[in-house]
Structures are given as C-alpha cells and as structure tokens.
Design a protein around this motif. Structure first.
Motif, PDB file in Angstrom:
ATOM      1  N   GLN A   1      -4.855 -10.180   0.996  1.00  0.00           N
ATOM      2  CA  GLN A   1      -4.553 -10.596  -0.372  1.00  0.00           C
ATOM      3  C   GLN A   1      -3.339  -9.841  -0.911  1.00  0.00           C
ATOM      4  O   GLN A   1      -3.148  -8.657  -0.625  1.00  0.00           O
ATOM      5  N   LEU A   2      -2.530 -10.528  -1.696  1.00  0.00           N
ATOM      6  CA  LEU A   2      -1.327  -9.958  -2.290  1.00  0.00           C
ATOM      7  C   LEU A   2      -1.519  -9.845  -3.798  1.00  0.00           C
ATOM      8  O   LEU A   2      -1.482 -10.852  -4.501  1.00  0.00           O
ATOM      9  N   PRO A   3      -1.731  -8.618  -4.321  1.00  0.00           N
ATOM     10  CA  PRO A   3      -1.968  -8.478  -5.762  1.00  0.00           C
ATOM     11  C   PRO A   3      -0.715  -8.623  -6.616  1.00  0.00           C
ATOM     12  O   PRO A   3      -0.797  -8.931  -7.804  1.00  0.00           O
ATOM     13  N   GLY A   4       0.465  -8.355  -6.027  1.00  0.00           N
ATOM     14  CA  GLY A   4       1.682  -8.305  -6.814  1.00  0.00           C
ATOM     15  C   GLY A   4       2.309  -9.662  -7.084  1.00  0.00           C
ATOM     16  O   GLY A   4       2.072 -10.632  -6.364  1.00  0.00           O
ATOM     17  N   ALA A   5       3.130  -9.693  -8.138  1.00  0.00           N
ATOM     18  CA  ALA A   5       3.926 -10.889  -8.404  1.00  0.00           C
ATOM     19  C   ALA A   5       4.965 -11.034  -7.299  1.00  0.00           C
ATOM     20  O   ALA A   5       5.406 -10.034  -6.716  1.00  0.00           O
TER      21      ALA A   5
ATOM     22  N   ALA B   1       2.504  -5.118   7.631  1.00  0.00           N
ATOM     23  CA  ALA B   1       2.036  -4.090   8.565  1.00  0.00           C
ATOM     24  C   ALA B   1       0.577  -4.328   8.949  1.00  0.00           C
ATOM     25  O   ALA B   1       0.175  -4.113  10.101  1.00  0.00           O
ATOM     26  N   ILE B   2      -0.224  -4.770   7.997  1.00  0.00           N
ATOM     27  CA  ILE B   2      -1.618  -5.136   8.310  1.00  0.00           C
ATOM     28  C   ILE B   2      -1.638  -6.285   9.307  1.00  0.00           C
ATOM     29  O   ILE B   2      -2.387  -6.271  10.291  1.00  0.00           O
ATOM     30  N   HIS B   3      -0.806  -7.282   9.058  1.00  0.00           N
ATOM     31  CA  HIS B   3      -0.747  -8.453   9.941  1.00  0.00           C
ATOM     32  C   HIS B   3      -0.347  -8.045  11.350  1.00  0.00           C
ATOM     33  O   HIS B   3      -0.921  -8.531  12.345  1.00  0.00           O
ATOM     34  N   ARG B   4       0.631  -7.149  11.472  1.00  0.00           N
ATOM     35  CA  ARG B   4       1.058  -6.692  12.802  1.00  0.00           C
ATOM     36  C   ARG B   4      -0.078  -5.959  13.514  1.00  0.00           C
ATOM     37  O   ARG B   4      -0.291  -6.144  14.725  1.00  0.00           O
ATOM     38  N   ALA B   5      -0.814  -5.125  12.775  1.00  0.00           N
ATOM     39  CA  ALA B   5      -1.925  -4.393  13.385  1.00  0.00           C
ATOM     40  C   ALA B   5      -3.002  -5.343  13.869  1.00  0.00           C
ATOM     41  O   ALA B   5      -3.560  -5.182  14.958  1.00  0.00           O
TER      42      ALA B   5
ATOM     43  N   GLY C   1      -8.501  -4.480  -2.712  1.00  0.00           N
ATOM     44  CA  GLY C   1      -7.687  -5.625  -3.082  1.00  0.00           C
ATOM     45  C   GLY C   1      -7.059  -6.377  -1.932  1.00  0.00           C
ATOM     46  O   GLY C   1      -6.918  -7.598  -1.978  1.00  0.00           O
ATOM     47  N   LEU C   2      -6.667  -5.651  -0.846  1.00  0.00           N
ATOM     48  CA  LEU C   2      -5.926  -6.307   0.231  1.00  0.00           C
ATOM     49  C   LEU C   2      -6.821  -6.831   1.344  1.00  0.00           C
ATOM     50  O   LEU C   2      -6.589  -7.921   1.871  1.00  0.00           O
ATOM     51  N   VAL C   3      -7.821  -6.030   1.756  1.00  0.00           N
ATOM     52  CA  VAL C   3      -8.696  -6.408   2.873  1.00  0.00           C
ATOM     53  C   VAL C   3     -10.146  -6.167   2.486  1.00  0.00           C
ATOM     54  O   VAL C   3     -10.435  -5.598   1.426  1.00  0.00           O
ATOM     55  N   LYS C   4     -11.062  -6.602   3.354  1.00  0.00           N
ATOM     56  CA  LYS C   4     -12.482  -6.367   3.147  1.00  0.00           C
ATOM     57  C   LYS C   4     -12.979  -5.355   4.174  1.00  0.00           C
ATOM     58  O   LYS C   4     -12.956  -5.629   5.374  1.00  0.00           O
TER      59      LYS C   4
ATOM     60  N   TYR D   1      -3.133   5.123  -3.332  1.00  0.00           N
ATOM     61  CA  TYR D   1      -3.556   5.722  -2.073  1.00  0.00           C
ATOM     62  C   TYR D   1      -4.006   4.670  -1.064  1.00  0.00           C
ATOM     63  O   TYR D   1      -4.589   3.641  -1.426  1.00  0.00           O
ATOM     64  N   PHE D   2      -3.759   4.975   0.198  1.00  0.00           N
ATOM     65  CA  PHE D   2      -4.445   4.299   1.291  1.00  0.00           C
ATOM     66  C   PHE D   2      -4.590   5.305   2.409  1.00  0.00           C
ATOM     67  O   PHE D   2      -3.883   6.311   2.463  1.00  0.00           O
ATOM     68  N   GLY D   3      -5.536   5.074   3.307  1.00  0.00           N
ATOM     69  CA  GLY D   3      -5.783   6.006   4.395  1.00  0.00           C
ATOM     70  C   GLY D   3      -7.167   5.791   4.964  1.00  0.00           C
ATOM     71  O   GLY D   3      -7.989   5.069   4.386  1.00  0.00           O
ATOM     72  N   PRO D   4      -7.465   6.418   6.108  1.00  0.00           N
ATOM     73  CA  PRO D   4      -8.744   6.171   6.786  1.00  0.00           C
ATOM     74  C   PRO D   4      -9.955   6.672   6.022  1.00  0.00           C
ATOM     75  O   PRO D   4     -11.067   6.196   6.244  1.00  0.00           O
ATOM     76  N   ASN D   5      -9.767   7.614   5.098  1.00  0.00           N
ATOM     77  CA  ASN D   5     -10.887   8.146   4.310  1.00  0.00           C
ATOM     78  C   ASN D   5     -10.515   8.211   2.839  1.00  0.00           C
ATOM     79  O   ASN D   5     -10.839   9.170   2.151  1.00  0.00           O
ATOM     80  N   ALA D   6      -9.870   7.176   2.349  1.00  0.00           N
ATOM     81  CA  ALA D   6      -9.270   7.236   1.012  1.00  0.00           C
ATOM     82  C   ALA D   6     -10.216   6.870  -0.117  1.00  0.00           C
ATOM     83  O   ALA D   6      -9.841   6.958  -1.281  1.00  0.00           O
ATOM     84  N   GLY D   7     -11.448   6.426   0.184  1.00  0.00           N
ATOM     85  CA  GLY D   7     -12.367   6.055  -0.884  1.00  0.00           C
ATOM     86  C   GLY D   7     -11.951   4.750  -1.544  1.00  0.00           C
ATOM     87  O   GLY D   7     -11.325   3.888  -0.928  1.00  0.00           O
TER      88      GLY D   7
END
Length: 337
Positions: A193-197, A246-250, A181-184, A168-174
């Motif tokens: 951060q990139l968790p995947g291989a 997509a995070i980088h573009r935002a 993992g990706l942002v703070k 899940y991801f979203g504005p109220n995703a908990g």
C-alpha cells in the motif's frame, strides 16, 4: 547538581527496552560493552537477569521505581511510550518528568528518540534542528512540550541528547507505518500500500541506524552542549515509491509477486473514532500530503557521517522480522556513507 553517588560511565537505564527503539538501543549498547538495567511491570521476582539486562520490577509512571532503577547510571534512555497510543496525553509528560528527576539525581545524560511530529507545514519541506515548531496535532503539541521540559532542565544541570528521525522501520521496530500501512505482518506480501500522495517524497529511518547513531553520540557525550539535538536524514523516498519498490524487489527475489495499491484513507477515517491506532494514523496524514525532509548537517559535522544501511538490505531485514519472508540467519550491518 544533586547526586546519590558516582555514576558508572558504562551503566545505562533503558526505559522502554521491550519496545522498538528502546530494544534496539539496548541491543547495541550491550554490544558496545555497556551494563544495562530496565524496568518491566509484572515481573515475578524483583530482579530478573535476561538477555544481558538486569530487569527490575517497576513502572516508568512511578517516580520511586525510576529513581531506584537509575541508581549509579550515567545514561537514561527515555524510549518509553504508552502502548497502542492509549492515554497519550495523560502518560507521556509524567513519565518524562520522572526520567528528568532521575537524571538530575544521578548526574546522568538523558537520551530521547525524537520525531517529525513537532513540526507543522510552516517549517516544511526541509527541517533543521532550529526550524519553528508549530505542530498541527495534539500528539505533536505534547512532543513540543516534552522537549521544552528537557531543554529547561538543562539549565539545572541535566544533560540531554535528542535524536529526531523519520518514520521508523526495521526487524523489531514495533508499531510503525511500514508494518501498519505498507504490508501485513505475519504473511507473504501480496499487496504493497502507498500512503502518500503521488510524487510526494517521504522520510524513513531504519531503526538499527537510529540506535547506532544514539550509541555513537553517547560515546562522545562529554563533547556536547547540555542540550543537544540532531536530525537524521535516514532514507529519503523522493517520490513516495522507493520503499515500496524495495519491498517489491525483496518479494521477487524470493519468488513472490506483489501489486501496488493506494492506502485506504477513507477506511481509516470511518473507523478512527473506534480504533485508537487508526485515529493516530489519520491524524498524521498531513505528513504524507507534502514532502518533509530532514537536514542532517549537524550530525555529520559532529560524527563525520550518519550510520546508514542500504535500502534493500534494510527492507529485506524488516520483512524477515515481520514474518513476511522466510527467516534466515545473519545480521544486517550498518555501513558508513
């Protein structure tokens, strides 16, 4: 079937309404004209009316509380999880047993948000609803048992809808991989951060799309078999970098800069014995080491489409919700694909 009265077709009990998926399903059910009740521990009064929901003082671990809250409900959304992954093994199954008892008593349909954790590598890379369930983890084994209890209850007249989705991801995703993992959360994005291989694809699901799917399935629940399972395709990140891009573009659209870096798995391994959340992240690492994708053919055959918000819209809304971008009025609307 045991019943305590005639359920109202548009009345639902949402267990876990203060959480990510439960809260989003509640918001969308309200928008669709449903009457909602929810349980919350520690209320000052036995009943409080807030945000269009009748909040009842109670605990999902207490059968009497769940039975009382479910009275006259035609739907029970079982979206409750132990906070912070604490006491998962001791709490998850008793809570679903309580929901099943209430659904049986009221003749209600039970809705469960499902996960990928049911599956092990023998079912990868493409998962259908019928794929074998041989999980590698303790949490996955509990999810398999949970769904097995739901399926067994269908023989006793309890109708169930399971909607499985990716991370899940979203504005109220908990708590989720995006925010942990990706942002703070709560600060501008300086690093992603990139968790995947390298080159390994990953399955993501935007929470409002998952909730919309559940609400639309509920609207047509009379057409479904007693035990119905659906997979969502969500957002397939084909090489493990598309969500990060997509995070980088935002961030760049708002005048910022962010660098990419590898997720510190070595640190989670060192700290996992002491921090339950990191222990759970470490346990799920196998899902980042190989591509795992979900087949949504059954869902599209039934609904005709899958609710799907464009990635850049979904990511920007998520970052705003996490406090990583300046707030802005407006609602991200799912579109048909």
């Amino acid at each position: 079937m045991e019943t305590t009265g005639d359920p109202q077709d548009n009345k639902a009990l949402v267990l876990g309404a203060t959480g990510g998926i439960g809260g989003e399903v509640a918001r969308q059910l309200l928008g669709a004209g449903w009457e909602l009740v929810a349980l919350k521990r520690g209320l000052a009064a036995p009943v409080e009316r807030r945000d269009g929901i009748s909040w009842l003082r109670g605990d999902a671990m207490e059968l009497a509380d769940v039975l009382a809250a479910a009275r006259d409900c035609s739907v029970i959304v079982h979206a409750v999880n132990p906070p912070g992954y604490r006491n998962w093994g001791q709490l998850v199954l008793p809570m679903v047993d309580n929901s099943l008892a209430a659904a049986k008593a009221e003749g209600a349909t039970l809705v469960l948000p499902g996960t990928l954790y049911n599956y092990g590598p023998d079912a990868f890379p493409m998962l259908s609803e019928a794929s074998p369930q041989h999980p590698l983890t303790r949490k996955g084994a509990i999810r398999v048992e949970l769904e097995a209890r739901l399926e067994a209850a269908s023989a006793q007249g309890v109708r169930t809808i399971v909607v499985r989705a990716g991370d899940y991801f979203g504005p109220n995703a908990g708590n989720n991989w995006f925010s942990q993992g990706l942002v703070k959360p709560g600060q501008p994005v300086k690093a992603i951060q990139l968790p995947g291989a390298p080159g390994v694809g990953h399955q993501w699901s935007y929470l409002p799309d998952v909730a919309r799917t559940m609400v639309e399935l509920l609207a047509r629940r009379a057409e479904l078999p007693p035990f119905a399972r659906f997979h969502m395709a969500g957002h397939w990140d084909e090489d493990g970098t598309q969500v990060a891009a997509a995070i980088h573009r935002a961030v760049r659209r708002h005048g910022g800069q962010a660098k990419l870096k590898a997720f510190p798995w070595w640190l989670t391994r060192l700290l996992s014995p002491f921090i339950p959340t990191l222990r759970e992240l470490q346990e799920m690492r196998y899902l980042w080491r190989q591509p795992v994708r979900m087949d949504n053919s059954r869902l599209k055959a039934f609904l005709g489409y899958e609710p799907h918000t464009p990635l850049d819209e979904a990511v920007e809304a998520t970052l705003r919700g996490l406090g990583c971008l300046p707030p802005r009025p407006g609602v991200v609307v799912s579109v048909r694909t």
